[in-house]
Write a protein that holds these residues in place. Structure first.
Motif, short mmCIF file in Angstrom:
data_model
loop_
_atom_site.label_atom_id
_atom_site.label_comp_id
_atom_site.label_asym_id
_atom_site.label_seq_id
_atom_site.Cartn_x
_atom_site.Cartn_y
_atom_site.Cartn_z
N ILE A 97 0.83 -1.24 0.02
CA ILE A 97 0.09 -0.01 0.10
C ILE A 97 0.95 1.10 0.10
N SER A 98 2.09 1.03 0.88
CA SER A 98 2.78 2.38 1.00
C SER A 98 3.63 2.87 -0.53
N TYR A 99 4.21 1.83 -0.79
CA TYR A 99 4.87 2.23 -2.14
C TYR A 99 3.98 2.40 -3.35
N THR A 100 3.11 1.71 -3.45
CA THR A 100 2.07 2.04 -4.51
C THR A 100 1.35 3.44 -4.49
N MET A 101 0.92 3.53 -3.36
CA MET A 101 0.38 5.02 -3.15
C MET A 101 1.07 6.20 -3.41
N LEU A 102 2.24 5.75 -2.90
CA LEU A 102 3.58 7.11 -2.81
C LEU A 102 3.78 7.17 -4.29
N LEU A 103 3.93 6.10 -5.15
CA LEU A 103 4.10 6.12 -6.52
C LEU A 103 3.08 6.57 -7.30
N THR A 104 1.72 6.27 -7.02
CA THR A 104 0.46 7.04 -7.51
C THR A 104 0.53 8.53 -7.39
N GLY A 105 0.76 8.65 -6.16
CA GLY A 105 0.73 10.22 -5.75
C GLY A 105 1.70 11.06 -6.46
N GLY A 106 2.79 10.31 -7.00
CA GLY A 106 3.81 11.14 -7.60
C GLY A 106 3.43 11.19 -9.18
N VAL A 107 3.16 10.28 -9.57
CA VAL A 107 2.60 9.98 -11.13
C VAL A 107 1.17 11.04 -11.24
N PHE A 108 0.25 11.26 -10.18
CA PHE A 108 -0.77 12.12 -10.28
C PHE A 108 -0.39 13.64 -10.21
N ALA A 109 0.72 13.74 -9.31
CA ALA A 109 1.09 15.09 -9.20
C ALA A 109 1.51 15.64 -10.49
N MET A 110 2.42 14.87 -11.25
CA MET A 110 2.98 15.15 -12.43
C MET A 110 1.83 15.66 -13.36
N LYS A 111 0.61 14.69 -13.35
CA LYS A 111 -0.50 14.98 -13.88
C LYS A 111 -1.03 16.16 -13.85
N TYR A 112 -1.16 16.39 -12.23
CA TYR A 112 -1.81 17.66 -11.95
C TYR A 112 -0.83 19.27 -12.37
N MET A 113 0.31 18.80 -12.62
CA MET A 113 1.23 19.81 -13.09
C MET A 113 1.08 20.17 -14.59
N ARG A 114 0.59 18.95 -15.26
CA ARG A 114 0.44 19.37 -16.81
C ARG A 114 -0.81 19.54 -17.22
N ALA A 115 -1.76 19.38 -16.28
CA ALA A 115 -3.28 19.44 -16.69
C ALA A 115 -3.68 20.75 -17.06
N LYS A 116 -4.32 20.96 -18.40
CA LYS A 116 -4.76 22.52 -18.55
C LYS A 116 -6.13 22.63 -18.49
N ASP A 117 -6.92 21.44 -18.37
CA ASP A 117 -8.38 21.62 -18.28
C ASP A 117 -8.55 22.02 -16.65
N PRO A 118 -9.26 22.99 -16.16
CA PRO A 118 -9.45 23.58 -14.68
C PRO A 118 -9.88 22.39 -13.89
N LYS A 119 -10.91 21.54 -14.47
CA LYS A 119 -11.33 20.46 -13.90
C LYS A 119 -10.41 19.44 -13.66
N GLU A 120 -9.63 19.00 -14.39
CA GLU A 120 -8.84 18.01 -14.36
C GLU A 120 -7.44 18.31 -13.53
N HIS A 121 -7.36 19.56 -13.56
CA HIS A 121 -6.20 20.29 -12.70
C HIS A 121 -6.72 20.04 -11.33
N GLU A 122 -7.91 20.34 -10.95
CA GLU A 122 -8.33 20.38 -9.56
C GLU A 122 -8.41 18.81 -9.10
N TYR A 123 -8.79 17.96 -9.96
CA TYR A 123 -9.12 16.35 -9.57
C TYR A 123 -7.61 16.04 -9.53
#
Lengths: 483, 72, 471
Positions: C199-225
């Motif tokens: 749970i720890s390593y998969t969620m840390l990795l997922t959090g990191g990947v989603f953080a990158m998606k947050y950084m790149r998202a242009k649509d405001p809703k996607e950005h927020e999600y």
């Protein structure tokens, strides 16, 4: 030896083997039907064929995993119930199985990309269709390996006792047993049987959906068209089967005579519960033939998704007739008359079903799906049952191996653990490496202590071994630098 | 078939037997080919790369099998 | 003894190929198991809060599990295939001992596919309304089956290091079930360790990947999600880590008692490097995770107090542990030093909270990147952990019972040294620091090692290993 309390070892293997075959065959055929459906959809511009392909591929994704799990169950069951047979077989086919594992991975990933990227690749439709089309040759290659193993068990192709040793050439691979006499026939038989099986099964699923009350009329029409596409794909593959079957029987007659006569005369495990399962399989085959021919005849030409020349179809029907005539000659004339009767009756039933449903294929599809399933089930069972039985879990062809490698001698002692730990300079590995060497002298002697541990036998430039010979020098350097 | 192919290239509807229903139930018959630039590039490149890998491995395995059949 | 040839492999030794094939499957399997455990819980939270973001997050976990399932299963089949071919005697005997559990795995896998594919993923949209609760229960069933599968693999795998006095049967003496072998001492610590670790390593990795998606998202809703989901994932991964030091302590205690050679291998022996890399990775992501939590959630005081307490538990673990001998001055200096480091770090975090430094929203490109690196560090920790565990047992396939066929002299010697020359309290490091050049063989064997039941050949190897330093 171990056995489960409620089922005999051979029935345990039969359960796992059949369960796996039924699902895996469906998988292979579905990939082919999906490709055909996508191409027809692309060329005709009718989206529903593509949607049908997508739904079929989703089904494929689900059953692919079930097939994989069944395979693992089979591997574990064989490991526990037939350890000597399994180790001998595995040692003999190790590299073929490694290639097959690689192909499993390629298949799983290609399948995953093909389904999950479906909507992302609409602008690159040809690329997407090509990706799905790759699945079929991958499956054929993968079946190549497993059919070599299955074919070897039936027709080893070697009769001289003690002539096979696994200590020569490339360890873990033997070309003679890979290209055994019935391997090609089994490959062809299974390839087209899988296409046929999945085609009819998917058509049956379409028929079932048409029969459901809550399907709206436009969807019923689409299921009808998709069902016909799947049906014709299955039917086209079905037509090739008797020709392959004839040559398969020919190979069996000359390379696995006991199996041939077990099938023809109904002996051994081919009879189960008083029923000759070989006959039972052919009942379903002729049922399919009669019904499919009538369906083909009655369909209007414009509703066929692709053309199947009538001349070809009726020629094959005639060949089927001759095929069963020949089988009647070998087996018994009653067999021929019964098959002719079943084909005729099923043709009549097919005609009645079409009249009942106003030329919709829904009921025919469902009946054909069930018959196709039974054919694969009984055919797979009959092939395995026809083979001479294992005695004390040892295969009938075991005598072809050198004495020390025979299944009865595979595990000599039960392994005193301490001796393995305590004798580092005289390990089993060294003994076996020395014994493995072609000249028997032990090529290990010329090398230092590190290298001799991993030294392979003297290589000759064989197929797989070309690769290992090229790589062996690199490997030796790698070992010298280890730690 | 040639006529049909032309129409596909023009990305028009190709109804077969149910023209009267096709307009009412649009979205079910049309084959929605779109401009290739609208596909996400990462997905297209992934598939291209993967296809290349698979084809290379298929050629390699087939070559091994053929060599094995000839020389072994 | 097996009379069939030992198959050599090109490029790398056999055990490397076996290891690589196994490790190709493990990350996928652990990811899917962890995702299946979390998805119904997160779905339930979203259901109660009536927040569809949680539902979307849970669904994306399962969607990704579906994508990985087929390749993961295909790679999983490779593991028995390669072991059967390369280690036939081990497989015949080990699979014979665990025949029942292995066959049961087939049943459990089938059940898992039915629940995951047909009753959880495919019906997600259709069962949104009245059948939502049933849907979540299906997720629970899928997760439970996944955990049962992991439990069985942990049982049969843990036996290899802590056989619990059950001898490997002969190849023809397979049994349906052996409870003592299955419920061996390291089963529960391994299962618990893997449960929280996954749970720890998969969620840390997922959090990191989603953080990158947050950084790149242009649509405001996607950005927020993605801002929401990256935080949720990263936080879950980070908080669940804190069970690990105690579980790891438990695990080490079991190894110390039941498999002392493996224990010594990890604690300063030949596997220590892998274990140390793991600890460095852990230190990295704990640092990043702590700073992230204090900055991102500076308003949530209770959470920050809890996190401070959790960081304090690291102090407890270090206090239970013997002195590392990293610093001169003995154990007192060591204890004071790490107390200052941990206490100082906690104080630094509270200071960060009170300033506007490194604010999350002002460092939109920095934080996602560092979170992804932290996730990768967690993955490295996971990878190194498995590596360390398997290497620690070498050259034995089953501890104290069966060595790998290609065992080398120095490996046997090392095993003997760890087994016989490390009484309670002595470490491998201390042995390495001793000077054996002046000592006679009899002295080494008599005073340092328990050499009563060593054969002459073994005694020679022990002395050579101690003198040569290849420990």
């Amino acid at each position: 030896m171990t056995e489960l309390p409620f089922i005999s070892p051979k029935n345990t293997i039969a359960f796992f083997g059949l369960f796996h075959t039924l699902v895996a065959s469906m998988s292979i055929g579905t990939a082919f039907v999906v490709t055909v459906s996508q191409i027809v959809g692309y060329r005709s511009g009718i989206r529903f064929y593509d949607q049908f392909a997508k739904r079929s591929q989703l089904f494929h994704v689900c059953i692919y995993n079930v097939g994989t799990i069944n395979a693992i169950g089979l591997v574990f069951a064989l490991s526990g119930l037939y350890p000597q047979f399994w180790e001998q077989l595995f040692t003999h086919f190790f590299w073929a199985l490694m290639v097959e594992e690689l192909l499993f991975l390629l298949l799983a990933t290609t399948l995953t990309f093909h389904y999950f990227f479906w909507d992302k690749l609409w602008g690159h439709k040809k690329l997407h269709i090509f990706l799905g089309a790759i699945l079929t040759p991958l499956f054929i290659l993968q079946m190549y390996m497993i059919n070599a193993i299955g074919g070897f068990m039936l027709t080893p192709g070697i009769t001289e006792a003690g002539s096979v040793t696994q200590f020569l050439g490339t360890l873990g691979h033997d070309t003679r047993v890979l290209y055994n006499p019935s391997f090609l026939m089994l490959q062809l038989h299974r390839t087209f049987a899988n296409f046929s099986y999945a085609g009819f099964l998917l058509a049956g699923w379409c028929g079932f959906n048409i029969l459901r009350k809550n399907t709206d009329p436009i969807r019923k029409r689409y299921y009808e068209l998709s069902g016909r596409l799947a049906f014709y794909t299955g039917f086209a593959s079905f037509l090739i089967m008797p020709i392959i079957g004839y040559f398969y029987a020919w190979v069996l007659k000359y390379h696995a005579e006991e199996s041939f006569w077990n099938l023809m005369l109904g002996a051994g495990d081919v009879i189960k519960g008083g029923i000759d399962l070989w006959w039972a399989k052919h009942v379903f085959v002729t049922l399919m033939l009669g019904m499919a021919l009538v369906f083909y005849k009655r369909q209007d030409k414009t509703t066929r998704p692709f053309s199947l020349p009538a001349f070809m179809v009726y020629s094959v029907a005639a060949f089927y007739f001759v095929f069963y005539l020949a089988m009647g000659l070998v087996m018994t004339w009653r067999f021929f008359w019964w098959m002719l009767f079943v084909a005729s009756i099923s043709g009549v039933i097919g005609w009645l079903l079409l009249k009942l449903t106003k030329e919709s294929g829904k009921l025919v599809f469902v009946v054909m799906a069930i018959a196709s399933f039974m054919t694969v089930f009984l055919g797979g069972y009959a092939r395995e049952a026809a083979r001479p039985r294992f005695v004390n879990r040892i295969s009938h062809y075991d005598y072809i191996y050198a004495e020390s490698e025979q299944q009865a001698n595979t595990f000599t002692t039960q392994g005193d653990p301490k001796t393995i730990v305590d004798s580092p300079t005289d390990t089993e590995f060294e003994i076996r490496v020395a014994a493995s060497s072609a000249d028997g002298a032990g090529t290990a002697s010329a090398l230092g202590p590190l290298e001799k541990r991993y030294l392979p036998v003297a290589y000759q430039p064989y197929g797989f071994s070309i690769v290992t010979q090229l790589l062996s020098d690199t490997r030796r350097i790698g070992y010298a630098q280890e730690h | 078939m040639a006529k049909r192919n032309e129409k596909v290239k023009e990305k028009k509807i190709r109804p077969l037997e149910f023209e009267d229903l096709a307009n009412e139930f649009s979205g079910v018959v049309e084959y929605p080919l779109r401009d290739s630039k609208e596909d996400p590039l990462w997905a297209v490149n992934t598939v291209r790369l993967w296809t290349g890998i698979v084809l290379s491995l298929v050629v390699a395995i087939t070559a091994l099998l053929v060599l094995g059949a000839i020389y072994d | 003894m097996n009379n069939l040839p030992v198959i050599p492999t090109p490029l790398f030794p056999r055990y490397i190929w076996m290891e690589e094939v196994t490790y190709s499957h493990i990350p996928i399997a652990t990811l899917i198991t962890a995702f299946m455990v979390l998805a119904p819980i997160i779905e339930y939270v979203g259901y109660r809060k009536k927040d569809m973001r949680y539902d979307r997050f849970a669904r994306s976990l399962i969607w990704f599990s579906m994508i990985l399932f087929s390749p993961g299963a295909a790679l999983g089949t490779g593991i028995p295939m390669i072991i059967i071919g390369l280690y036939p005697e081990f497989w015949a005997r080990w699979a014979g001992l665990f025949f029942g559990p292995l066959l049961l795995q087939f049943v459990f896998f089938l059940i898992e596919v039915v629940f995951l594919f047909f009753l959880y993923y495919l019906v997600w949209d259709r069962w949104q309304g009245k059948k939502k609760k049933l849907h979540m229960w299906m997720g629970v069933c899928a997760a439970t089956t996944g955990l049962v599968i992991q439990f069985v693999w942990d049982g049969v795998g843990a036996y290899m290091t802590t056989p619990n006095g059950v001898a490997l049967p002969g190849a023809l003496e397979s049994t349906i079930w052996n409870a003592k072998a299955f419920f061996n001492p390291s089963l529960w610590p391994l299962f618990t360790h893997r449960f929280f670790g996954n749970i720890s390593y998969t969620m840390l990795l997922t959090g990191g990947v989603f953080a990158m998606k947050y950084m790149r998202a242009k649509d405001p809703k996607e950005h927020e999600y993605f801002k929401f989901s990256s935080d949720l994932a990263f936080s879950i991964g980070f908080i669940s880590f804190f069970a690990m030091p105690f579980v790891g302590w438990w695990f080490a205690k079991v190894y110390q008692a039941e498999a002392p050679v493996a224990y010594n291998a990890i604690m300063g022996g030949h596997t220590a490097t892998y274990f140390n890399i793991k600890l460095i990775s852990i230190a990295f992501f704990v640092t990043v995770g702590s700073m992230y939590t204090f900055i991102r959630h500076r308003e949530k005081k209770i959470l920050l107090y809890i996190l401070s307490g959790l960081l304090g538990t690291l102090w407890i673990v270090l206090t239970m542990h013997p002195d590392f001998h990293w610093l001169p001055g003995g154990v007192v200096v060591w204890r004071i030093t790490y107390t200052i480091v941990i206490g100082g770090f906690i104080a630094f975090l509270w200071y960060l909270r009170s300033t506007k430094e490194w604010s999350y929203s002002q460092n939109k490109k920095g934080w996602p990147r560092i979170m992804l690196v932290a996730g990768l560090a967690a993955f490295l920790a996971f990878f190194m952990g498995g590596n360390a565990r398997e290497r620690a047992r070498q050259p034995h396939s089953v501890y104290g019972q069966l060595a790998k066929p290609e065992v080398q002299d120095y490996e046997t010697a090392r095993f003997l040294v760890y087994d016989k020359c490390l009484p309670d309290g002595r470490t491998v490091r201390e042995l390495k620091e001793m000077d054996f050049a002046e000592m006679a063989d009899e002295e080494i064997l008599g005073e340092l090692c328990d050499s009563d039941d060593l054969t002459e050949g073994q005694a020679t190897l022990v002395v050579q290993a101690l003198r040569g330093g290849r420990l």
